[in-house]
Design a protein around this motif. Structure first.
Motif, mmCIF file in Angstrom:
data_model
loop_
_atom_site.group_PDB
_atom_site.id
_atom_site.type_symbol
_atom_site.label_atom_id
_atom_site.label_comp_id
_atom_site.label_asym_id
_atom_site.label_seq_id
_atom_site.Cartn_x
_atom_site.Cartn_y
_atom_site.Cartn_z
ATOM 1 N N LEU A 1 0.829 -1.201 0.000
ATOM 2 C CA LEU A 1 0.000 0.000 0.000
ATOM 3 C C LEU A 1 0.865 1.253 0.000
ATOM 4 C CD1 LEU A 1 -2.603 -1.235 2.623
ATOM 5 C CD2 LEU A 1 -2.861 -1.187 0.134
ATOM 6 N N TYR A 2 2.059 1.143 0.554
ATOM 7 C CA TYR A 2 3.047 2.217 0.547
ATOM 8 C C TYR A 2 4.199 1.747 -0.336
ATOM 9 C CZ TYR A 2 6.419 5.677 2.239
ATOM 10 O OH TYR A 2 7.339 6.693 2.314
ATOM 11 N N ARG A 3 4.561 2.542 -1.325
ATOM 12 C CA ARG A 3 5.658 2.212 -2.232
ATOM 13 C C ARG A 3 6.736 3.280 -2.094
ATOM 14 N NH1 ARG A 3 4.695 -2.615 -4.752
ATOM 15 N NH2 ARG A 3 6.199 -1.973 -6.300
ATOM 16 N N GLU A 4 7.987 2.863 -1.926
ATOM 17 C CA GLU A 4 9.071 3.839 -1.850
ATOM 18 C C GLU A 4 9.105 4.634 -3.145
ATOM 19 O OE1 GLU A 4 12.391 3.273 1.252
ATOM 20 O OE2 GLU A 4 12.674 1.781 -0.311
ATOM 21 N N GLY A 5 9.324 5.926 -2.990
ATOM 22 C CA GLY A 5 9.336 6.821 -4.130
ATOM 23 C C GLY A 5 7.954 7.358 -4.478
ATOM 24 N N VAL A 6 6.914 6.693 -3.997
ATOM 25 C CA VAL A 6 5.533 7.110 -4.264
ATOM 26 C C VAL A 6 4.815 7.449 -2.959
ATOM 27 C CG1 VAL A 6 3.300 6.391 -5.216
ATOM 28 C CG2 VAL A 6 5.416 5.668 -6.327
ATOM 29 N N GLY A 7 5.048 6.650 -1.932
ATOM 30 C CA GLY A 7 4.350 6.802 -0.662
ATOM 31 C C GLY A 7 3.055 6.016 -0.678
ATOM 32 N N ALA A 8 2.156 6.395 0.202
ATOM 33 C CA ALA A 8 0.819 5.783 0.245
ATOM 34 C C ALA A 8 -0.166 6.789 -0.320
ATOM 35 C CB ALA A 8 0.445 5.423 1.676
ATOM 36 N N VAL A 9 -1.109 6.312 -1.102
ATOM 37 C CA VAL A 9 -2.152 7.190 -1.623
ATOM 38 C C VAL A 9 -3.247 7.252 -0.561
ATOM 39 C CG1 VAL A 9 -3.869 7.537 -3.422
ATOM 40 C CG2 VAL A 9 -1.618 6.620 -4.003
ATOM 41 N N VAL A 10 -3.427 8.446 0.028
ATOM 42 C CA VAL A 10 -4.426 8.647 1.064
ATOM 43 C C VAL A 10 -5.433 9.669 0.551
ATOM 44 C CG1 VAL A 10 -4.840 9.375 3.446
ATOM 45 C CG2 VAL A 10 -2.742 8.155 2.875
ATOM 46 N N ARG A 11 -6.701 9.249 0.536
ATOM 47 C CA ARG A 11 -7.776 10.136 0.077
ATOM 48 C C ARG A 11 -8.954 10.049 1.032
ATOM 49 N NH1 ARG A 11 -7.347 8.606 -6.033
ATOM 50 N NH2 ARG A 11 -5.647 9.973 -6.601
ATOM 51 N N ASP A 12 -9.460 11.192 1.453
ATOM 52 C CA ASP A 12 -10.659 11.260 2.294
ATOM 53 C C ASP A 12 -10.603 10.289 3.476
ATOM 54 O OD1 ASP A 12 -11.769 13.207 0.600
ATOM 55 O OD2 ASP A 12 -12.557 11.646 -0.729
ATOM 56 N N LEU B 1 13.781 -2.596 12.848
ATOM 57 C CA LEU B 1 15.005 -2.868 12.095
ATOM 58 C C LEU B 1 15.575 -1.600 11.489
ATOM 59 C CD1 LEU B 1 14.206 -6.229 10.262
ATOM 60 C CD2 LEU B 1 15.571 -5.868 12.333
ATOM 61 N N HIS B 2 14.755 -0.895 10.668
ATOM 62 C CA HIS B 2 15.249 0.296 10.005
ATOM 63 C C HIS B 2 14.103 1.070 9.360
ATOM 64 C CE1 HIS B 2 14.791 -1.799 6.151
ATOM 65 N NE2 HIS B 2 15.371 -2.831 6.739
ATOM 66 N N GLU B 3 14.382 2.332 9.051
ATOM 67 C CA GLU B 3 13.452 3.152 8.289
ATOM 68 C C GLU B 3 13.439 2.654 6.855
ATOM 69 O OE1 GLU B 3 12.988 7.783 6.753
ATOM 70 O OE2 GLU B 3 14.339 7.339 8.404
ATOM 71 N N GLY B 4 12.287 2.743 6.198
ATOM 72 C CA GLY B 4 12.190 2.385 4.792
ATOM 73 C C GLY B 4 11.764 0.953 4.566
ATOM 74 N N ALA B 5 11.855 0.564 3.302
ATOM 75 C CA ALA B 5 11.366 -0.741 2.848
ATOM 76 C C ALA B 5 12.278 -1.876 3.294
ATOM 77 C CB ALA B 5 11.247 -0.752 1.324
ATOM 78 N N SER B 6 11.703 -3.065 3.264
ATOM 79 C CA SER B 6 12.445 -4.293 3.526
ATOM 80 C C SER B 6 13.550 -4.416 2.495
ATOM 81 C CB SER B 6 11.483 -5.478 3.431
ATOM 82 O OG SER B 6 12.171 -6.681 3.447
ATOM 83 N N ARG B 7 14.660 -4.957 2.868
ATOM 84 C CA ARG B 7 15.808 -5.077 1.950
ATOM 85 C C ARG B 7 15.589 -6.112 0.865
ATOM 86 N NH1 ARG B 7 17.077 -0.438 3.694
ATOM 87 N NH2 ARG B 7 18.462 -0.281 5.437
ATOM 88 N N ASP B 8 14.571 -6.996 0.968
ATOM 89 C CA ASP B 8 14.366 -8.021 -0.063
ATOM 90 C C ASP B 8 13.631 -7.490 -1.287
ATOM 91 O OD1 ASP B 8 14.009 -8.671 2.606
ATOM 92 O OD2 ASP B 8 12.494 -10.157 2.239
ATOM 93 N N ASP B 9 13.333 -6.205 -1.341
ATOM 94 C CA ASP B 9 12.596 -5.647 -2.474
ATOM 95 C C ASP B 9 13.508 -5.206 -3.609
ATOM 96 O OD1 ASP B 9 10.298 -6.057 -1.112
ATOM 97 O OD2 ASP B 9 9.976 -3.971 -0.561
#
Length: 145
Positions: free
Chosen positions: A60-71, A122-130
């Motif tokens: 739902l959250y993609r690095e470089g894009v973020g999460a799309v949140v509406r209303d 563990l860390h900020e950001g996405a899992s390292r397996d991506d």
């Protein structure tokens, strides 16, 4: 397992719209979690949800894009299901009648802390397996985000 770990500031989450981090669960699995602002009848706060649609394994959250949140809802980029930012509940689309798994956080003095005893930061950001991820969903939705 985790104790209390400072993640980020409320201001950062509100400015960015969401904030991603990775934890390790009791089974030794790395799990991505995202923070989102929540505004409801009780005021405003921050909630933390596992970064995967309940319908299909889709971030739902993609690095470089973020999460799309509406209303007040987080939109799944693949099928358009919308999850309430405060409760994690979805009442539409393929994920209807499901709720995102929550991770416990608390807010104190404008800072967000991980307080869930079932995970370890563990860390900020996405899992390292991506690393072989192409960065975008394979969308079948008619919605354009």
């Amino acid at each position: 397992m985790s104790g209390r770990h400072r993640l980020t500031s409320v201001e950062t989450v509100e400015e960015e719209g969401a904030w991603l981090f990775t934890v390790r669960d009791d089974h030794g699995e790395d799990v991505e979690v995202f923070l989102v602002p929540c505004v409801d009848a009780d005021g405003s706060g921050i909630e933390a949800w596992v970064n995967s649609c309940t319908h299909e394994a889709q971030s739902l959250y993609r690095e470089g894009v973020g999460a799309v949140v509406r209303d007040g809802g987080v939109v799944c980029p693949k099928h358009g299901s919308i999850f309430d930012t405060c409760s994690g509940y979805c009442d539409n689309g393929p994920a209807a009648e499901t709720t995102l798994p929550a991770v416990e956080v608390s807010v104190e003095d404008g800072q967000v802390y991980l307080t869930d005893d079932d995970v370890r930061f563990l860390h900020e950001g996405a899992s390292r397996d991506d690393e072989d991820d192409d960065g975008g969903p394979s969308s079948t939705s008619h919605l354009r985000l």
